[in-house]
Design a protein around this motif. Structure first.
Motif, short mmCIF file in Angstrom:
data_model
loop_
_atom_site.label_atom_id
_atom_site.label_comp_id
_atom_site.label_asym_id
_atom_site.label_seq_id
_atom_site.Cartn_x
_atom_site.Cartn_y
_atom_site.Cartn_z
N HIS A 147 -38.99 -37.83 -11.63
CA HIS A 147 -40.03 -38.84 -11.40
C HIS A 147 -40.08 -39.24 -9.93
O HIS A 147 -41.16 -39.50 -9.38
N ARG A 148 -38.92 -39.24 -9.31
CA ARG A 148 -38.85 -39.66 -7.91
C ARG A 148 -39.16 -38.51 -6.95
O ARG A 148 -39.88 -38.69 -5.97
N GLN A 149 -38.65 -37.30 -7.24
CA GLN A 149 -38.75 -36.21 -6.27
C GLN A 149 -39.88 -35.23 -6.57
O GLN A 149 -40.35 -34.55 -5.66
N HIS A 150 -40.29 -35.11 -7.83
CA HIS A 150 -41.33 -34.14 -8.20
C HIS A 150 -42.37 -34.80 -9.11
O HIS A 150 -42.56 -34.38 -10.26
N PRO A 151 -43.05 -35.83 -8.65
CA PRO A 151 -44.01 -36.53 -9.51
C PRO A 151 -45.13 -35.63 -10.02
O PRO A 151 -45.71 -35.91 -11.07
N GLU A 152 -45.42 -34.54 -9.29
CA GLU A 152 -46.50 -33.65 -9.71
C GLU A 152 -46.17 -32.91 -10.99
O GLU A 152 -47.07 -32.44 -11.72
N LEU A 153 -44.86 -32.79 -11.33
CA LEU A 153 -44.44 -32.08 -12.54
C LEU A 153 -44.45 -32.96 -13.78
O LEU A 153 -44.44 -32.46 -14.90
N VAL A 154 -44.46 -34.27 -13.57
CA VAL A 154 -44.32 -35.20 -14.69
C VAL A 154 -45.42 -35.04 -15.73
O VAL A 154 -45.14 -34.85 -16.93
N PRO A 155 -46.71 -35.10 -15.36
CA PRO A 155 -47.74 -34.98 -16.41
C PRO A 155 -47.73 -33.63 -17.10
O PRO A 155 -48.05 -33.53 -18.29
N ARG A 156 -47.33 -32.57 -16.39
CA ARG A 156 -47.32 -31.25 -17.01
C ARG A 156 -46.20 -31.14 -18.04
O ARG A 156 -46.38 -30.53 -19.11
N LEU A 157 -45.04 -31.72 -17.75
CA LEU A 157 -43.95 -31.72 -18.73
C LEU A 157 -44.32 -32.53 -19.96
O LEU A 157 -44.04 -32.13 -21.10
N ILE A 158 -44.95 -33.66 -19.73
CA ILE A 158 -45.35 -34.51 -20.86
C ILE A 158 -46.37 -33.78 -21.72
O ILE A 158 -46.29 -33.77 -22.96
#
Length: 736
Positions: free
Chosen positions: A713-724
């Motif tokens: 969440h802190r270092q790779h916010p761009e990956l968060v919605p894709r993982l969800i």
């Protein structure tokens, strides 16, 4: 991947529907583009939440079958699921109640006289022609008793080449399409997928083969969303490697690790799912907090008056939890707190103190309970505490109709009702609040997620949400709380009030019913009260449970000098309330009840609890029932009147209850015995379900997932919605 696997992958690619070029992301490729996934199949897959090829790849086998070990026909037993290498004797159409193709098989090397019959209800000429007498065939299926002997119905088949030796399966197996119930050559470990009606295992394996082929052709089609640097310390396989191994395990794969889901490939996917869930709950929490809330700092006067009124000192645990809640209420963001406490630990007075702080701040408070019985108990407590302080709690339940209901609704919509206690009726469409500032929900796991969210939304004003205090008397193991309630702050009352003694628990077979009656008579003669709990209202021979009505009649005959009362869930409130009030006032000696008294009953003079057929209840429910006694300063006893013989699991439950008094340790045992879904009530309540991970088995992964989720969440916010998107159901209401 080996050369043979490369050939298989190339062959599978060829059967993807024409004009379906491989996409750059398999999450965007609909299953309809796969061969065999027509409209009806796609509709059935959609019911399972499978819409894309990526969804298919994440639909992992439920178990594996070892088809490499063959069983001789003369050694078969009904109930087995086995592979058989055999010789075809005859194949004839049988005209019975239902037309069927019957095939007789014998052992291939030496005819022992034993026969295995294959029965097909759906067949055509192409299949019939394949059953040539004398030819070899390998079959796999469940052995069942039939009219002519042991049989398999629509087994999976492999026709052996003509030049094949009788005792050795050929490397070149001649097989047909799945439409004729035939299967490709068996793998060393053949996957069995969770399915629904109309989706055969042959079809699942065909669709998965095509999906794996696409993944082999373009591994980047299913991007790895966990940076490699995060996985390296755990030496876990990549996403692609994990999927290939779990769907098509090699012969040297450790079978026990696969079946127990301890294999590193499975752990790799479980970790990713847990990270995605942690991220989803984190995002959900942030969205709620962005809405803001009205600070409720209070003045301290009403809280102090309530402390003086209750007449006892709070435990250190209660005081600590109250400080946490008070700080939350004073903040300009909505409190999202789960309050756990064992039976009798004093959660209700903590909730009342929180309500007092909100009332001091000129906010409305709503307390919601799942049953009228529990809501009534809260109403009695709140009236005892708040009426002397100038606040009359309002009561709203499903029984309120017409003019009475309209008057209650008008009071809630105005400033006339600052405090309300109720059931699910509180979140019905016509209920409106003037200034709802605090929502207290008891026994939260009995409510659906949508129900809880609707009550919260009713308090939304000017973009601000009410504070939420969610309580449970069912202690939740830490690993489970970290997954199911990661969006909530956790407070635990881990201390019982001084003077309370553990309840002595004794298991007694129902053959000693007379001794139990004598003990009950002695308790009542000494001035104590007792509960007699039955698990059903009506008689049921199949379940071997004594009906509550019959139990009450029996006790009245056996104990004519005692005053017997009866309550159960089918009684109307107007019938139930006088009985409960009489028992609380000491006007009844024995209360015969169903499990409706599991929560919400507090009679300190009750020192004996008798539970009939406890083997039919879960550990947590038995612990809750036991908690109805031992609420005073006298020694209390719980008798478990069971009906032998006990299953091994029932024996373990009763043994644990006899030996253990801590609700938290019992919760751990309950989780181990029943699983996370049952403990949380997810089948009813709508919690986000974990597809692969298990909070008990993977408790080490849970802690790691929390750390990695914060890091991502802190270092790779761009990956968060894709993982969800990959792992979490697409609903804004999935969280508690």
């Amino acid at each position: 991947m080996s050369a043979s696997n490369d050939v298989a992958a190339a062959g599978a690619i060829a059967i993807v529907k024409k004009n379906a070029s491989p996409p750059t992301d398999l999450t965007l490729m609909p299953v309809e583009q796969l061969r065999g996934a027509g409209p009806r199949v796609s509709e059935r897959l959609d019911r399972l939440g499978i819409r894309s090829v990526a969804d298919l790849l994440l639909h992992l086998p439920l178990r594996y079958q070892d088809r490499t070990r063959f069983c001789a026909i003369n050694q078969l037993q009904a109930g087995q699921e086995v592979s058989v290498h055999a010789r075809i004797l005859t194949a004839d159409i049988h005209q019975g109640r239902r037309r069927a193709l019957l095939v007789a098989l014998a052992d291939p090397e030496r005819d022992t006289g034993a026969r295995l019959w294959l029965r097909f209800f759906h067949f055509g000429q192409p299949l019939m022609r394949r059953f040539e007498p004398g030819a070899g065939v390998s079959v796999f299926g469940e052995v069942r008793p039939g009219p002519k002997g042991l049989e398999m119905i629509h087994p999976e088949l492999e026709f052996l080449a003509a030049d094949e030796t009788e005792d050795q399966p050929s490397a070149e197996l001649d097989h047909e399409s799945a439409s004729t119930a035939l299967e490709a050559p068996a793998l060393a470990l053949t996957p069995v997928y969770p399915t629904t009606e109309g989706l055969s295992q042959a079809l699942w394996r065909s669709l998965i083969d095509q999906s794996l082929a696409l993944l082999h052709e373009q591994p980047e089609c299913l991007p790895a969303l966990l940076p490699e640097s995060l996985l390296h310390p755990r030496e876990l396989p990549t996403l692609t490697e994990a999927l290939r191994l779990l769907h098509r395990p090699s012969p040297d794969t450790a079978t026990d690790e696969l079946l127990e889901r301890r294999h590193p490939a499975f752990q790799r996917l479980a970790l990713e799912e847990l990270i995605a869930q942690q991220l989803a709950l984190r995002v959900f929490r942030e969205q709620l907090r962005e809405s803001g809330a009205s600070p409720l700092p209070g003045t301290g006067q009403l809280v102090a008056a309530l402390r003086a009124l209750i007449g006892f000192e709070l435990t250190q645990a209660q005081a600590r939890v109250l400080d946490e809640i008070a700080a939350d209420l004073a903040a300009p963001r909505p409190m999202l707190r789960l309050l756990q406490g064992d039976v009798g630990s004093g959660k209700t007075i903590v909730a009342a103190m929180a309500a007092a702080q909100a009332l001091e701040s000129n906010a409305q408070v709503a307390l919601m309970a799942p049953t009228e019985l529990l809501a009534e108990q809260h109403l009695r407590s709140f009236r005892r505490w708040f009426v002397p302080l100038g606040f009359e709690p309002l009561w709203l339940a499903g029984r309120h109709k017409g003019a009475e209901r309209n008057a209650i609704l008008n009071a809630l919509a105005s400033d006339a009702a600052p405090l309300v206690v109720g059931t699910h009726a509180l979140f019905q469409d016509d209920v409106h609040f003037a200034r709802l500032g605090l929502v207290i929900i008891d026994e939260q796991h009995r409510f659906g997620v949508h129900q809880r969210l609707r009550l919260r939304e009713k308090g939304q004003r000017d973009g601000r949400l009410p504070h939420q205090l969610i309580m449970t008397a069912t202690p939740i193991p830490r690993s489970l709380a970290m997954t199911a309630y990661a969006d909530l702050d956790l407070s635990v009352i881990d201390e019982l009030p001084p003077g309370r003694q553990p309840v002595q628990t004794i298991a007694v077979p129902d053959a000693r019913r007379g001794e139990v009656m004598a003990r009950l008579r002695a308790a009542c003669d000494s001035g104590r009260q007792a509960y007699w709990v039955c698990t059903l209202v009506e008689e049921s021979d199949a379940l071997q449970c004594q009906a509550a009505e019959d139990a009450a009649a029996e006790l009245a005959r056996e104990l004519p000098a005692q005053r017997i009362g009866l309550v159960h869930g089918r009684m109307k409130p107007a019938e139930r309330e006088p009985v409960m009030s009489a028992f609380a006032a000491g006007e009844l000696d024995v209360l015969v009840a169903t499990t409706v008294i599991e929560v919400g009953v507090d009679v300190p003079n009750a020192s004996l609890m008798i539970i009939e057929n406890p083997e039919r209840l879960g550990l947590a429910q038995l612990h809750q029932l036991r908690g109805r006694v031992g609420r005073g300063l006298i020694e209390s006893v719980c008798l478990l009147l069971y009906h032998p013989p006990l299953t091994s699991q029932a024996f373990e439950r009763l043994k644990l209850l006899r030996e253990e008094h801590s609700g938290f340790k019992i919760a751990d045992a309950d989780l181990r015995l029943r699983g996370a879904g049952e403990v949380l009530g997810t089948r009813q309540s709508g919690h986000a379900r974990l597809r692969l991970a298990d909070p008990l088995r993977d408790r080490e992964l849970v802690s790691r997932a929390r750390e990695l989720a914060a890091l991502l969440h802190r270092q790779h916010p761009e990956l968060v919605p894709r993982l969800i998107d990959r792992w979490v159901p697409q609903s804004p209401d999935f969280a508690s």
